[in-house]
Design an enzyme around this catalytic site. Structure first.
Site, PDB file in Angstrom:
ATOM      1  N   ASP A 153       0.867  -1.172   0.000  1.00 27.97           N
ATOM      2  CA  ASP A 153       0.000   0.000   0.000  1.00 27.97           C
ATOM      3  C   ASP A 153       0.908   1.227   0.000  1.00 27.97           C
ATOM      4  O   ASP A 153       2.132   1.132   0.062  1.00 27.97           O
ATOM      5  CB  ASP A 153      -0.931  -0.012   1.214  1.00 27.97           C
ATOM      6  N   GLU A 205     -10.433   6.569   4.459  1.00 32.20           N
ATOM      7  CA  GLU A 205      -9.581   5.752   5.328  1.00 32.20           C
ATOM      8  C   GLU A 205      -9.323   6.376   6.689  1.00 32.20           C
ATOM      9  O   GLU A 205     -10.253   6.684   7.417  1.00 32.20           O
ATOM     10  CB  GLU A 205      -8.294   5.342   4.613  1.00 32.20           C
TER      11      GLU A 205
END
Length: 833
Positions: free
Chosen positions: A309, A506
């Protein structure tokens, strides 16, 4: 849907995209001709804004990504042609890198197309996954995958970082809406369908109409303790597989070619004992050789590539932005190292580590072998350059009528009706309707995060041609029957009140310590909407509440004041789909019935332990300890609940959770990752006194000065200002938010992390305006004298005589009396002993 399997151990996958002997021979031939530096170039993936085509040629880089808020030319309105032109430039730069070698390795570009090709202007924006989960329609998911892949291909991009196959277990998590369901069984069926839609079969994946899919985030991100993004998952290995792993089982069976590692940690022993697997790397999945290599690659047989990520390697203990050794050794094949200075240093350091024997070159060969395999399966050696491809430069593909109609269908199917007393719905189009609420004309609340920008908080209807807020849709449908002014509403007319969460993505969407799941308390506009619903109901108006949210939230009081209540999730741009279900047609016939059913149970309590659902719906499983609490009660509405027009069920008055929760935090974060709420930030220059709002995470240029988001401890958690003249920054904090719990004997401190390239030659003032106290002003230039281009924490003790903190609309101001280049993060007020 078929039944959900149960696995006693990690299963071996039978991917529908099988190994090809000819391709494997080609891979080995290429691999044998590569230098170490060329191999490492294939493993690095910078962000679009931090790599030039010339650097692709020089370093033989294998890929790039465009993160949320990154567009060609930094233009969020960049047309299809601009995206294809950028893809062509990087493609040709890569071709130049391999001239004269007798072979070539094609380039690949990845993008977060998570609810449609959402980073691109004019693209179709589908409902977020939480809404699609409520639709309970596998075929719909597959068709959305096909449509999304076509729009991605139209921009010359070959790869999407989707689908997310998490199983969210705690509604405090800021990524709940990226998951389809709390039910691992539904995630299992949906994951395969979306992969099949995006990639197709072996032949389709190699063609020009499909793109590479990515299952993310492996593994356990939806089960972190307290719902903290990037936090610790304490599930047993059996639960990790059967709750958080089933989406990967089906995605891998469907042939997904990439898997993204997760930011979270895994602590299966509930402590970091020496015997814990990979505990030496603080349990981070990015450092877990057991999960990434032993499980995913070896036991499950995944032969595609594992990608990190965004800068995920840097969070592994013993690593940094420029040191990815532990992550590579764990099994990550492609590294998102986004910033220019970081990826260049990382490349150098990886080569050093291999030459020093700290990384075995066989591990590098494994990574490159996988990268070449995925590029071969995606047909990149055979596809023409981006500008010459079948779908390239076809703007009509983005937001096409067919795709918009598919999005509208998805909206209709995702709506869940929780209440419809006295059969108030469907409404007649021939009656007066009052439309109000903060979400009625807010495309930001309707779309949520990952919508043209990362956080989705800096967007307008004009950013989405063809988009319809509910206000837009009802204007066209009701005409003069639509009333927006409460004072002009006839007595007893139906009021449609549209409410919703502020947009987030997020970690910035986490419900922080000191907050609860109570919708009304999370933001001042939420409380205003609650007051509107109560007031209209008391005045005799039948109230229909439509709620936009990225998760179920406690709102029992709002449901009680509403005659009908609809969970609309984050439906995207096609607000007309809501009208299709809420209203009859002009012949007074029902157009579409509600078919959505809750894919997440609805909380009956305000606190985080309101979630009383089993850890999985597989017999014999029980909830992990961190989800059990004596305060748990049954859900207000269980998983699978949803009314239709065929059900005449009346909802009685629901019991309220009347408990008051004391605020027990000792810190109020004004700016940074842990901020309880995102506050508006403005910049004013000496020559430009008008404050200019800084939208979301987009860079901003004003009269030769520049402000932009940068990475400090986390993604875009800091801001850097490069001003050519004196300036001031103002952080405007919304009133009435989380007063600190003042205690006798406590002192108040102001804290800020700053980085300065050069010590200031003039005062740098910090100003605090605290209602009931006045303005506090102090010069921090002395603390900044140690400026060395590194981050430093500054703490200033304030007057401890203050006993209650209420803030007005301007709480913090940084005033520089000279030009400066300064970065800041983690601005907070702290109670100290």
């Amino acid at each position: 849907m078929d039944s959900t399997p149960y696995f006693a151990e990690w299963p071996e996958i039978r991917s529908q995209i099988a190994p090809n002997a000819v391709q494997e021979q080609q891979i080995e031939q290429i691999l044998a001709q590569l230098s170490l530096q060329e191999k490492l170039g294939q493993m690095l993936q910078p962000n679009l804004t931090d790599v030039t085509p010339q650097e692709v040629t020089e370093y033989k880089l294998g890929s790039l990504l465009n993160g949320g808020g990154s567009w060609p030319g930094n233009d969020k309105y960049a047309p299809v042609e601009a995206w294809v032109e950028a893809a062509e430039q990087y493609y040709q730069a890569n071709e130049a890198a391999w001239q004269g070698r007798g072979f070539r390795i094609p380039f690949i570009w990845g993008s977060d197309a998570v609810h449609g090709h959402n980073n691109v202007f004019r693209a179709t924006i589908f409902p977020h996954n939480i809404g699609l989960g409520a639709a309970q329609d596998v075929d719909l998911i597959r068709r959305i995958g096909v449509a999304t892949s076509a729009e991605v291909a139209a921009t010359g991009i070959d790869w999407t970082f989707a689908p997310t196959v998490a199983t969210p277990r705690d509604y405090r998590w800021g990524r709940v809406y990226e998951g389809y369901s709390e039910d691992s069984g539904l995630v299992y069926h949906y994951a395969a369908a979306m992969v099949e839609g995006i990639q197709g079969d072996t032949e389709q994946l190699a063609g020009e109409r499909r793109v590479v899919a990515t299952a993310k985030h492996f593994i356990g991100d939806g089960g972190t303790e307290h719902g903290v993004d990037r936090g610790i998952n304490r599930y047993s290995e059996e639960q990790l597989l059967n709750i958080h792993g089933l989406g990967y089982v089906s995605a891998l069976n469907a042939g997904v070619q990439a898997v993204m590692a997760s930011f979270n940690s895994w602590d299966h022993n509930n402590n970091y004992a020496p015997s814990n697997i990979d505990c030496q790397y603080n349990g981070k999945i990015h450092g877990s050789r057991y999960l990434l290599s032993d499980v995913l690659k070896d036991k499950m047989g995944f032969d595609g590539l594992v990608i990190s990520d965004w800068n995920g390697h840097s969070e592994v203990s013993g690593s940094s932005m420029q040191d990815a050794r532990h992550t590579v050794n764990a099994g990550v094949d492609v590294l998102m190292v986004t910033a220019r200075s970081d990826w260049k240093a990382c490349l150098t350091n990886l080569q050093r580590d291999v030459e020093a024997g700290l990384i075995d070159e066989s591990r590098i060969d494994d990574a490159v072998r996988r990268i070449l395999r995925v590029k071969l399966r995606a047909g990149l050696w055979d596809k023409p350059s981006p500008q010459q491809r079948e779908y390239a430069n076809q703007p009509q593909l983005l937001g096409s009528d067919a795709h918009q109609q598919l999005a509208r269908e998805a909206v209709r199917k995702s709506l869940v009706m929780l209440k419809n007393n006295q059969s108030l719905l469907p409404l007649s189009p021939n009656q007066a309707v009052l439309l109000t609420g903060s979400g009625a004309d807010s495309i930001s609340k309707q779309c949520g995060g990952w919508s043209l920008s990362w956080q989705g908080d800096d967007i307008a209807v004009s950013d989405f041609p063809g988009a319809q807020t509910l206000d837009c849709a009802l204007t066209g449908y009701l005409g003069e029957q639509l009333i927006r002014d409460e004072a002009q509403a006839p007595k007893g007319c139906v009021a449609v009140v549209v409410i919703g969460e502020q947009s987030y993505a997020e970690m910035y969407g986490d419900i922080k310590a000191g907050q609860t799941l109570d919708f009304s308390s999370l933001h001042p506009s939420n409380n205003q909407d609650a007051q509107t619903i109560a007031r209209l109901s008391a005045a005799g108006h039948p109230v229909v509440t439509v709620m936009f949210s990225g998760r179920p939230l406690y709102c029992t009081d709002l449901i009680n004041h509403s005659q009908a209540f609809v969970a609309a999730w984050l439906p995207g741009t096609q607000g007309g789909g809501i009208v299709d279900v809420l209203f009859r047609d002009h012949q007074e016939q029902v157009q579409h019935d509600f078919q959505g059913r809750l894919s997440f149970s609805w909380p009956a309590q305000k606190d985080a332990f309101a979630l009383n659902h089993p850890a999985t719906h597989i017999p014999g499983f029980t909830s992990p300890a961190n989800e059990i609490d004596s305060r748990e009660q049954a859900a207000l509405f269980p998983l699978g609940f949803g009314l239709s027009y065929q059900s005449a069920q009346e909802t009685p008055r629901l019991e309220l959770d009347s408990r008051e929760f004391a605020i027990d935090v000792a810190e109020y974060v004004l700016f940074g990752r842990e901020a309880q709420i995102s506050h508006p930030l403005s910049l004013a220059l000496q020559s430009q006194p008008r404050a200019v709002m800084l939208p979301g995470c987009s860079p901003l240029d004003v009269a030769g000065s520049h402000i932009e988001p940068i990475n400090y401890q986390h993604q875009y958690d800091a801001r850097a200002v490069q001003a050519q003249e004196p300036f001031e920054l103002t952080l405007e904090v919304l009133p009435g938010l989380m007063p600190l719990p003042w205690e006798s004997g406590k002192a108040l401190e102001f804290c800020i992390d700053v980085k300065l390239e050069q010590a200031p030659q003039a005062p740098v003032w910090v100003e605090l305006e605290l209602m009931g106290w006045g303005q506090y002003r102090f010069d921090i230039s002395e603390q900044l004298q140690q400026a060395d281009g590194q981050w430093h924490s500054i703490r200033v003790a304030l007057d401890d005589s203050l006993r209650s903190l209420e803030v007005n609309n301007k709480v913090w101001r940084l005033r520089c009396e000279d030009a400066a280049h300064i970065a800041f993060s983690n601005i907070s007020l702290v109670l100290a002993d």
